[in-house]
Every structure is written in structure tokens, then in C-alpha cells.
Design a protein around this motif. Structure first.
Motif, short mmCIF file in Angstrom:
data_model
loop_
_atom_site.label_atom_id
_atom_site.label_comp_id
_atom_site.label_asym_id
_atom_site.label_seq_id
_atom_site.Cartn_x
_atom_site.Cartn_y
_atom_site.Cartn_z
N PRO A 231 0.92 -1.46 0.24
CA PRO A 231 -0.10 0.03 -0.03
C PRO A 231 0.95 1.21 0.08
CG PRO A 231 -0.90 -1.45 1.48
CD PRO A 231 0.40 -2.05 1.12
N LYS A 232 0.20 2.11 -0.70
CA LYS A 232 1.01 3.53 -0.80
C LYS A 232 -0.06 4.50 -0.60
CE LYS A 232 4.60 2.17 -4.04
NZ LYS A 232 5.06 2.57 -5.61
N ASP A 233 0.62 5.80 0.11
CA ASP A 233 -0.28 6.82 0.50
C ASP A 233 -0.89 7.62 -1.03
OD1 ASP A 233 -1.51 9.17 1.24
OD2 ASP A 233 -0.09 9.62 2.89
N PRO A 234 -2.28 7.48 -1.34
CA PRO A 234 -2.64 8.11 -2.54
C PRO A 234 -2.19 9.46 -2.58
CG PRO A 234 -4.46 8.01 -0.72
CD PRO A 234 -3.05 7.03 -0.25
N LYS A 235 -1.61 10.14 -1.48
CA LYS A 235 -1.31 11.60 -1.72
C LYS A 235 -0.03 11.82 -2.40
CE LYS A 235 -3.09 13.35 2.48
NZ LYS A 235 -2.84 14.35 3.99
N HIS A 236 0.57 10.60 -2.64
CA HIS A 236 1.95 10.71 -3.19
C HIS A 236 1.78 9.96 -4.60
CE1 HIS A 236 3.66 12.05 0.45
NE2 HIS A 236 3.38 10.96 1.26
N PHE A 237 0.56 9.74 -4.95
CA PHE A 237 0.37 9.11 -6.16
C PHE A 237 0.74 10.18 -7.43
CE2 PHE A 237 -2.15 7.49 -9.88
CZ PHE A 237 -2.08 6.03 -9.52
N ILE A 238 1.59 9.70 -8.34
CA ILE A 238 2.07 10.69 -9.31
C ILE A 238 1.24 10.63 -10.50
CG2 ILE A 238 4.13 11.02 -10.79
CD1 ILE A 238 5.85 9.99 -8.52
N TYR A 239 0.82 11.63 -11.01
CA TYR A 239 0.04 11.65 -12.06
C TYR A 239 0.78 11.62 -13.31
CZ TYR A 239 -4.12 12.46 -9.24
OH TYR A 239 -4.97 12.34 -7.97
#
Length: 239
Positions: A231-239
Motif C-alpha cells: 500500500p502507498k499513500d494516495p497523496k503521493h500518487f504521481i499523475y
């Protein structure tokens, strides 16, 4: 005649005198006079006058900018489109039976034969249940029209400024599908960054994004991401 008078009293045209819409020709006036003289002792006698002419009088009042407090043709996209662009007569859509000028909801199908409703629970809806002639947008669907029935949906979300029919197609594909997301708005997101990477793995938009809320929170991300990777924090999801 009494029935027509009662309907006139109940209708929105009750403050308008009869002669505003009905005009008798000289021949009709004489026929009416003779009929009255001959049958004046009877309680009532039948007469027909101005039925066709009265429809021609509609525009004199309803085409103006302000008239009788009603929605005018120039302020109504639906009327402007049907009357001025398509040149459809008032009587083709309005009932006009003994002073009842409500829209005939079955008349739409005379022209729009291909516009069936495919939504579950919406099959019996008439066109005017969703479309409003007074709406100023080409779709003729007020933004709050859908919410009156679907009142459990969130009112504030990243795409709450969109109109429902931009994603849902009542006359076609009622349920939103990933192809709609990509083709209508999110073409770039499907090919670049982490979105593009996930799409190449065969994932679809709705696998991660929940319709009407759309934001992938930490809890949802933890449950979804862990199926494939850590799991990764969605805040750090790179668009």
C-alpha cells in the motif's frame, strides 16, 4: 359552452378575455346571432369558433420578452428550438382541448422516435420528467432535476459541478463505463504517470475510483493497493 367556460376559469388564461384569442369572421358573427335568436329560450346551444385562429394568436403574447408573467419563447431554449428553429406549431405539442394548454407528453415521440429511456426504473418516464423547456442549456435538463429523485448522492465532490448526463446517457448507456471517462474527459490521465502505468496493467478507472465520490482515500487505497503491491499513500500518487 359551460364546460369551456369552467375550464377557462381554472386555467392560466383566465385573466385574458375570450376575444384576445378567438376572432369571429363576419359570417360566424351572423351565424352566432341567428342561432342565439332562434334558440335563445334553450339553456345552451353548441357553437364552434376560432379554433384554428386561436393557435395563431399564441405568439402575440408568448413571443414577447415579458408577457402575463409566463415563460416566454425567447427566454426558453426549448421553445426557441422547437418554434423558431424547427418551426413546429404550438398545437403540435400542447393539448388545446377546451382551454387545456398543458404540454401533451406523448407528442414528443411523434418526432423523437429513437429517444427511448434505458434507465432501470425510468422506462415509464415521460420526456418532460427530465427535460425542461425553460432550461437555457441545449440539453434542456436542469442541474437539480436528477437530484430530486437521486437525493442520496453526495452534493460535494471533485466533479459535482458536472451535469449528470455528461456521464450517464439515459437514451443510451445509462451506467458509467471506464471508456466514457477516458473518451470524454480524461484522455491524458490514461496514458501518462501512475494512471497510465495502471491502465497498461489492465485496470479500469472504476476499479479504484468510486462513482460520485471519486477520491481514493487512504483506507480505500490500503484495501485496493494491497491486492497487487504494498500500500502507498494516495497523496503521493504521481499523475
Amino acid at each position: 359552452m359551460k364546460e369551456a367556460f369552467r375550464e377557462w376559469q381554472k386555467g392560466k388564461h383566465r385573466d385574458i378575455v375570450c376575444q384576445t384569442c378567438h376572432h369571429l369572421s363576419i359570417l360566424e358573427q351572423n351565424q352566432l346571432l341567428v342561432t342565439y335568436v332562434v334558440k335563445s329560450d334553450s339553456k345552451q346551444f353548441s357553437q364552434t369558433h376560432g379554433r384554428k385562429k386561436s393557435w395563431q394568436e399564441c405568439r402575440k403574447c408568448h413571443a414577447g420578452e415579458v408577457s402575463q408573467g409566463s415563460v416566454t419563447l425567447k427566454k426558453s431554449y426549448g421553445h426557441a428550438r422547437h418554434v423558431f428553429m424547427q418551426r413546429i406549431d404550438c398545437k403540435n405539442c400542447h393539448k388545446g382541448t377546451v382551454h387545456d394548454f398543458h404540454p401533451n407528453e406523448n407528442a414528443c415521440q411523434n418526432c423523437h422516435k429513437d429517444k427511448g429511456v434505458h434507465g432501470i426504473g425510468m422506462e415509464a418516464f415521460s420526456c418532460l420528467k427530465c427535460h425542461s423547456f425553460s432550461e437555457k442549456t441545449p440539453s434542456m435538463i436542469p442541474k437539480n432535476r436528477c437530484i430530486k429523485c437521486h437525493n442520496t448522492l453526495p452534493q460535494k465532490s471533485p466533479m459535482s459541478n458536472l451535469l449528470c448526463h455528461q456521464c450517464h446517457k439515459p437514451h443510451g448507456q445509462i451506467s458509467t463505463i471506464p471508456a466514457t471517462c477516458a473518451s470524454e474527459c480524461h484522455r491524458n490521465e490514461t496514458s501518462v504517470g501512475q494512471h497510465g502505468l495502471h491502465m497498461k496493467q489492465g485496470l479500469k478507472c472504476l476499479y479504484c475510483h468510486k462513482p460520485h465520490s471519486w477520491v481514493v482515500g487512504k483506507d480505500r487505497a490500503s484495501a485496493l493497493c494491497s491486492k497487487c503491491h504494498a500500500p502507498k499513500d494516495p497523496k503521493h500518487f504521481i499523475y
